[in-house]
Design an enzyme around this catalytic site. Structure first.
Site, PDB file in Angstrom:
ATOM      1  CE  LYS A   1      38.593  38.973  35.888  1.00 20.40           C
ATOM      2  NZ  LYS A   1      37.347  38.663  36.610  1.00 20.40           N
TER       3      LYS A   1
ATOM      4  CD  GLU B   1      37.304  40.021  39.963  1.00 20.47           C
ATOM      5  OE1 GLU B   1      36.249  39.964  39.299  1.00 20.47           O
ATOM      6  OE2 GLU B   1      37.928  41.091  40.152  1.00 20.47           O
TER       7      GLU B   1
ATOM      8  N   GLY C   1      29.194  40.272  41.482  1.00 24.00           N
ATOM      9  CA  GLY C   1      29.869  41.397  42.129  1.00 24.00           C
ATOM     10  C   GLY C   1      31.221  41.051  42.705  1.00 24.00           C
ATOM     11  CE  LYS C   2      34.384  36.435  39.777  1.00 19.50           C
ATOM     12  NZ  LYS C   2      33.245  36.677  38.878  1.00 19.50           N
TER      13      LYS C   2
END
Length: 470
Positions: free
Chosen positions: A296, A374, A273-274
């Site tokens: 990202k 992320e 669940g990042k």
């Protein structure tokens, strides 16, 4: 709206006529060259020229500054034919494409642009980017056209470019540069007829702003109105307004603090669940007044230009797509196969461009109070055959946001992660306890949370603990 494809086509057609017709652009280029020759310290090793055109400024730079390496850029590939001698000798390289998105080499002593920035969607963002391409104590110089440029043509046609004012440009420049010199100049050109005005614009590429074809009727209307408003009975005129700026990069303090506002988000495993946790933390920090953006750094399993994780971030943060998303800064590397980065890059037959990722992160760091980067998968996911995600975090010096959950097995995975983090000397900034999605065993979930909290208090007392709700 600036149509870059139309600009490219129009300037490509004007290659042959540009040297003959672009008398003002040539005049401006020579004055810029004289200024650089006067102010610029020697030697000047590496120069990047944006919007080289047919080479008015380029030739003067080679004669006066004698750069060791010259990188030339223009949106039109056809312009490269004007530099066959320089390119053949190895003294220069030519990079064709849109300078607002094209990657350029770093470490430049001087970045110059002559009569090109008026065609940019966002000169302000380009100023920012040039700052990251310069060496410490490097220089940035440019000319562009000002608010009153071609005002006669605009008043007759009702269309034209949006030109920045001196005040707007200086406000954007002072964020990144010390302005050494600024100069404004107005030039008036005289033509026999309004048709000669249009001929001049067409053969210098300046007519690239007009998308509609001329008809006999609207051409006659243009000539009649232009002659009525701007003719003295013998000739017609139009004005050009030019700005010239010579800037020095500000001291390096801004870059020294860059990593301090970049946080890397990793987790105990894939599908922990990042993305959800990253978006939640960004939303939380934004609500608290800290302007936060997410990135990202490597996306796999998506087509080029699209990141499902960034799309999820924006949806959960309650925002539309951001300009940085459109520019690719928040999704710098995307691979098509859904696998770890080392395998996805091998399948797509291209290596991961870590310089591109670093540059994108640096730009975001300068624009925002905080950047949440992320990762892909967990800490030990391989990025290349030699390097893991944890290596990248350690080398970058980013504080870590570590995502875990209350599902069975999380305590083991979390503590293994903590040991690796401590052994690498990585700062554990925040642990996020993800309650999404629902459906976990509530007894295990509550005990796991309590155990991890006690462990953090003992081994990482300065680390924040954030619970991510469903």
């Amino acid at each position: 709206m600036i149509n870059k494809q139309l600009i490219t086509r129009r300037f490509s057609r004007a290659v042959e006529s540009y040297n003959r017709e672009a008398v003002v652009q040539k005049q401006i280029a020579y004055r810029m060259s004289d200024m650089l020759n006067h102010y610029l310290p020697r030697p000047c090793g590496r120069i990047l020229e944006i919007g080289s055109g047919t080479g008015f400024l380029t030739r003067r730079l080679m004669e006066t500054l004698h750069p060791e390496k010259l990188v030339l850029n223009d949106i039109c590939q056809e312009m490269s034919t004007c530099f066959t001698d320089l390119l053949g000798s190895g003294r220069a390289i030519f990079l064709a494409g849109d300078a607002e998105s094209l990657p350029f080499p770093k470490g430049q002593d001087l970045i110059v642009s002559c009569s090109a920035l008026q065609w940019f969607v966002s000169p302000e963002l380009f100023f920012e980017r040039c700052n990251t391409l310069l060496k410490q104590k490097g220089y940035f110089a440019f000319t562009t056209f000002g608010r009153d440029n071609l005002k006669e043509v605009a008043s007759v046609t009702g269309s034209g470019l949006h030109y920045r004012s001196l005040e707007e440009l200086e406000e954007a420049l002072r964020i990144h540069y010390e302005i050494v010199k600024a100069h404004e100049e107005r030039i008036c050109l005289t033509f026999g007829t309004p048709l000669e005005v249009l001929y001049h614009l067409k053969h210098t590429g300046v007519a690239a702003v007009r998308q509609q074809a001329w008809t006999k009727r609207n051409l006659q209307d243009f000539c009649d109105k232009y002659a009525r408003l701007f003719s003295d009975g013998r000739s017609v005129t139009f004005d050009l307004s030019s700005y010239l700026y010579y800037c020095k990069e500000k001291t390096i303090e801004i870059k020294r603090i860059m990593k301090q506002n970049v946080f890397f988000v990793s987790g105990i495993d894939t599908n922990i669940g990042k993305s959800y946790a990253t978006a939640y933390l960004a939303h939380l920090w934004n609500k608290q007044g800290c302007r936060t953006i997410t990135q990202k750094f490597i996306q796999t399993g998506n087509p080029e230009g699209y990141s499902e994780d960034i799309e999820l971030h924006r949806r959960l943060m309650g925002t539309e797509y951001l300009p940085e998303d459109e520019q690719g800064l928040t999704k710098p590397e995307i691979f098509s196969y859904p696998a770890s980065p080392h395998l996805a890059s091998r399948i797509d037959n291209r290596t991961i461009d870590f310089d591109k990722i670093k540059h994108a992160t640096e730009v975001l760091s300068e624009r925002y109070d905080a950047v949440l980067v992320e990762g892909a998968g967990g800490l030990m996911v391989p990025l290349t055959e030699e390097n893991l995600t944890i290596d990248y975090i350690q080398e970058s010096g980013y504080p870590l946001v570590f995502v875990t959950s209350g599902r069975l097995g999380s305590i083991n995975h979390t503590l293994l992660g903590f040991e690796a983090i401590e052994r690498r000397g990585i700062k554990l900034h925040t642990v996020m306890y993800n309650l999404f999605p629902e459906g976990e065993d509530k007894i295990i979930q509550a005990d796991t949370e309590a155990y991890i909290c006690r462990y953090i208090e003992k081994h990482f007392p300065d680390t924040a603990f954030v619970k991510v709700p469903c």
